[in-house]
Design a protein around this motif. Sequence first.
Motif, PDB file in Angstrom:
ATOM      1  N   ASP A  85       0.857  -1.180   0.000  1.00  0.00           N
ATOM      2  CA  ASP A  85       0.000   0.000   0.000  1.00  0.00           C
ATOM      3  C   ASP A  85       0.895   1.233   0.000  1.00  0.00           C
ATOM      4  N   ILE A  86       1.237   1.691  -1.183  1.00  0.00           N
ATOM      5  CA  ILE A  86       2.184   2.805  -1.309  1.00  0.00           C
ATOM      6  C   ILE A  86       1.642   4.066  -0.651  1.00  0.00           C
ATOM      7  N   LEU A  87       0.316   4.286  -0.755  1.00  0.00           N
ATOM      8  CA  LEU A  87      -0.263   5.499  -0.191  1.00  0.00           C
ATOM      9  C   LEU A  87      -0.245   5.495   1.332  1.00  0.00           C
ATOM     10  N   ALA A  88      -0.074   4.315   1.947  1.00  0.00           N
ATOM     11  CA  ALA A  88      -0.001   4.236   3.407  1.00  0.00           C
ATOM     12  C   ALA A  88       1.437   4.360   3.908  1.00  0.00           C
ATOM     13  N   ASP A  89       2.369   4.530   3.022  1.00  0.00           N
ATOM     14  CA  ASP A  89       3.777   4.627   3.374  1.00  0.00           C
ATOM     15  C   ASP A  89       4.082   6.053   3.823  1.00  0.00           C
ATOM     16  N   PRO A  90       4.443   6.289   5.105  1.00  0.00           N
ATOM     17  CA  PRO A  90       4.713   7.655   5.570  1.00  0.00           C
ATOM     18  C   PRO A  90       5.823   8.338   4.785  1.00  0.00           C
ATOM     19  N   PHE A  91       6.843   7.581   4.374  1.00  0.00           N
ATOM     20  CA  PHE A  91       7.932   8.147   3.584  1.00  0.00           C
ATOM     21  C   PHE A  91       7.382   8.707   2.273  1.00  0.00           C
ATOM     22  N   ASN A  92       6.559   7.906   1.587  1.00  0.00           N
ATOM     23  CA  ASN A  92       5.960   8.346   0.325  1.00  0.00           C
ATOM     24  C   ASN A  92       5.060   9.552   0.548  1.00  0.00           C
ATOM     25  N   ASP A  93       4.304   9.530   1.630  1.00  0.00           N
ATOM     26  CA  ASP A  93       3.384  10.613   1.923  1.00  0.00           C
ATOM     27  C   ASP A  93       4.131  11.931   2.077  1.00  0.00           C
ATOM     28  N   LEU A  94       5.237  11.894   2.826  1.00  0.00           N
ATOM     29  CA  LEU A  94       6.043  13.101   3.004  1.00  0.00           C
ATOM     30  C   LEU A  94       6.676  13.536   1.693  1.00  0.00           C
ATOM     31  N   MET A  95       7.169  12.588   0.930  1.00  0.00           N
ATOM     32  CA  MET A  95       7.815  12.894  -0.336  1.00  0.00           C
ATOM     33  C   MET A  95       6.829  13.535  -1.312  1.00  0.00           C
ATOM     34  N   MET A  96       5.594  13.025  -1.361  1.00  0.00           N
ATOM     35  CA  MET A  96       4.597  13.543  -2.289  1.00  0.00           C
ATOM     36  C   MET A  96       4.254  14.999  -2.000  1.00  0.00           C
ATOM     37  N   PHE A  97       4.470  15.423  -0.759  1.00  0.00           N
ATOM     38  CA  PHE A  97       4.180  16.812  -0.422  1.00  0.00           C
ATOM     39  C   PHE A  97       5.437  17.664  -0.369  1.00  0.00           C
ATOM     40  N   THR A 122       8.589  17.245   0.886  1.00  0.00           N
ATOM     41  CA  THR A 122       9.524  17.336   2.007  1.00  0.00           C
ATOM     42  C   THR A 122      10.964  17.225   1.501  1.00  0.00           C
ATOM     43  N   LYS A 123      11.824  18.126   1.951  1.00  0.00           N
ATOM     44  CA  LYS A 123      13.213  18.109   1.516  1.00  0.00           C
ATOM     45  C   LYS A 123      13.924  16.871   2.066  1.00  0.00           C
ATOM     46  N   PRO A 124      14.858  16.288   1.298  1.00  0.00           N
ATOM     47  CA  PRO A 124      15.543  15.068   1.750  1.00  0.00           C
ATOM     48  C   PRO A 124      16.191  15.219   3.120  1.00  0.00           C
ATOM     49  N   GLU A 125      16.787  16.397   3.373  1.00  0.00           N
ATOM     50  CA  GLU A 125      17.480  16.589   4.645  1.00  0.00           C
ATOM     51  C   GLU A 125      16.511  16.702   5.822  1.00  0.00           C
ATOM     52  N   GLU A 126      15.229  16.930   5.533  1.00  0.00           N
ATOM     53  CA  GLU A 126      14.229  17.040   6.591  1.00  0.00           C
ATOM     54  C   GLU A 126      13.462  15.744   6.817  1.00  0.00           C
ATOM     55  N   MET A 127      13.669  14.758   5.938  1.00  0.00           N
ATOM     56  CA  MET A 127      12.851  13.555   5.964  1.00  0.00           C
ATOM     57  C   MET A 127      12.959  12.802   7.287  1.00  0.00           C
ATOM     58  N   GLY A 128      14.195  12.616   7.793  1.00  0.00           N
ATOM     59  CA  GLY A 128      14.386  11.861   9.021  1.00  0.00           C
ATOM     60  C   GLY A 128      13.667  12.491  10.194  1.00  0.00           C
ATOM     61  N   GLU A 129      13.784  13.817  10.325  1.00  0.00           N
ATOM     62  CA  GLU A 129      13.149  14.518  11.434  1.00  0.00           C
ATOM     63  C   GLU A 129      11.628  14.444  11.338  1.00  0.00           C
ATOM     64  N   LYS A 130      11.102  14.565  10.128  1.00  0.00           N
ATOM     65  CA  LYS A 130       9.649  14.498   9.932  1.00  0.00           C
ATOM     66  C   LYS A 130       9.120  13.114  10.306  1.00  0.00           C
ATOM     67  N   LEU A 131       9.850  12.058   9.957  1.00  0.00           N
ATOM     68  CA  LEU A 131       9.427  10.709  10.318  1.00  0.00           C
ATOM     69  C   LEU A 131       9.414  10.528  11.831  1.00  0.00           C
ATOM     70  N   LYS A 132      10.421  11.083  12.514  1.00  0.00           N
ATOM     71  CA  LYS A 132      10.479  10.989  13.972  1.00  0.00           C
ATOM     72  C   LYS A 132       9.300  11.706  14.608  1.00  0.00           C
ATOM     73  N   GLU A 133       8.882  12.843  14.023  1.00  0.00           N
ATOM     74  CA  GLU A 133       7.730  13.567  14.544  1.00  0.00           C
ATOM     75  C   GLU A 133       6.462  12.719  14.460  1.00  0.00           C
ATOM     76  N   LEU A 134       6.425  11.809  13.495  1.00  0.00           N
ATOM     77  CA  LEU A 134       5.286  10.902  13.343  1.00  0.00           C
ATOM     78  C   LEU A 134       5.444   9.652  14.202  1.00  0.00           C
ATOM     79  N   GLY A 135       6.529   9.591  14.977  1.00  0.00           N
ATOM     80  CA  GLY A 135       6.762   8.428  15.832  1.00  0.00           C
ATOM     81  C   GLY A 135       7.337   7.242  15.081  1.00  0.00           C
ATOM     82  N   ILE A 136       7.957   7.513  13.932  1.00  0.00           N
ATOM     83  CA  ILE A 136       8.514   6.446  13.099  1.00  0.00           C
ATOM     84  C   ILE A 136      10.033   6.578  13.079  1.00  0.00           C
ATOM     85  N   GLU A 137      10.714   5.518  13.412  1.00  0.00           N
ATOM     86  CA  GLU A 137      12.170   5.535  13.394  1.00  0.00           C
ATOM     87  C   GLU A 137      12.661   5.480  11.951  1.00  0.00           C
TER      88      GLU A 137
END
Length: 351
Positions: A60-72, A74-89
Amino acid sequence: MGIVGCNWGGTAACSWMDEAHIQAGGGQAYLDEYAKAVEGLDLEAYDKQFRENPRNFRTDILADPFNDLMMFGTKPEEMGEKLKELGIEPPTGPMVPVMGPKNEHCPGALYRAMLSQVAPYGLRGVIYYQGESDGDAHPDCYRTLFPALIQNWRDLWEEELPFFFVQLAPLDHWMMCKGTPYAIVREAQQHTADTVPHTGMASIGDVGMAFDIHPKKKQPVGYRLALLAENRVYGENVLCDAPRLAGGELEQGKLTLQFDHAGEGLELRSLLPDGIQADPARLGGLQVFQNGQELPADQLSAKAQGDRVVLEGEAIQAGVPTQVCLATTGWYAMNLCNSAGIPAVPAKLSL
């Protein structure tokens, strides 16, 4: 009506072609790059790495938080921090599949694994939206590669299928993608529409997003493709082509531009479908050069009159070499449309 979805985002044209047509279409650079990338590849180790990369088995690609952030955007250097904010390592293992025979970017990979599995399913035609990945890699190849792709698909179906495609939307930049080379791809797409029989091109120069490669307004895209099908396949008397710069007249202080496919008349809009405010007294995406110098765009007033746009400004000189460039940059916001609401396509004119 039924639609067969055969698609994979972020892929180059050569992924959807067989090797013979890639070579015939001038795409040897893609084949050479792949050969270099897999030189000495340990297939057993490659297969193990492929199976252990969880991103190769997303259901389920649309349920992938990484894909969700990328589609909107999100800059690559910010991706890790954004995932942590969602509680995802953030993942520590491999994220992007290593180049090899199971990679979707392998020349011919999606042609073999997807497209050839659909053929020869009965179709009335093809709708196609692709080109950004070629703009990021080898935009100069697209002028010959894209017609070769269309021929490849028609050869596979053993039928001259109607083939309708979308001209790339305007873009400044997104992630690591720059919009500047997309102007080359758009020109190649126009060339294809002009030279390859039974094709049509949908213009979406009014729905692009400067900092996101994925325009969020999908309805105008589908609607304009539908107009092409209604006219070219089903014989309906509907306007389906975009306004296109066809000629001009130069006077002192005045430049008149004439367009084909105006329908009942051209319109300069003040609001574009994606909410961007436009100045109805200016022609979006316009550049005028005289004697090699660009005239200040904010000093050129514009007025739509039937199939013409009249530009006025003290800087306009009569009797000098003049070049008009419309929507030939990576990013622009096209506010000129015809009576069907279709925005003008990129074009150049010398006077």
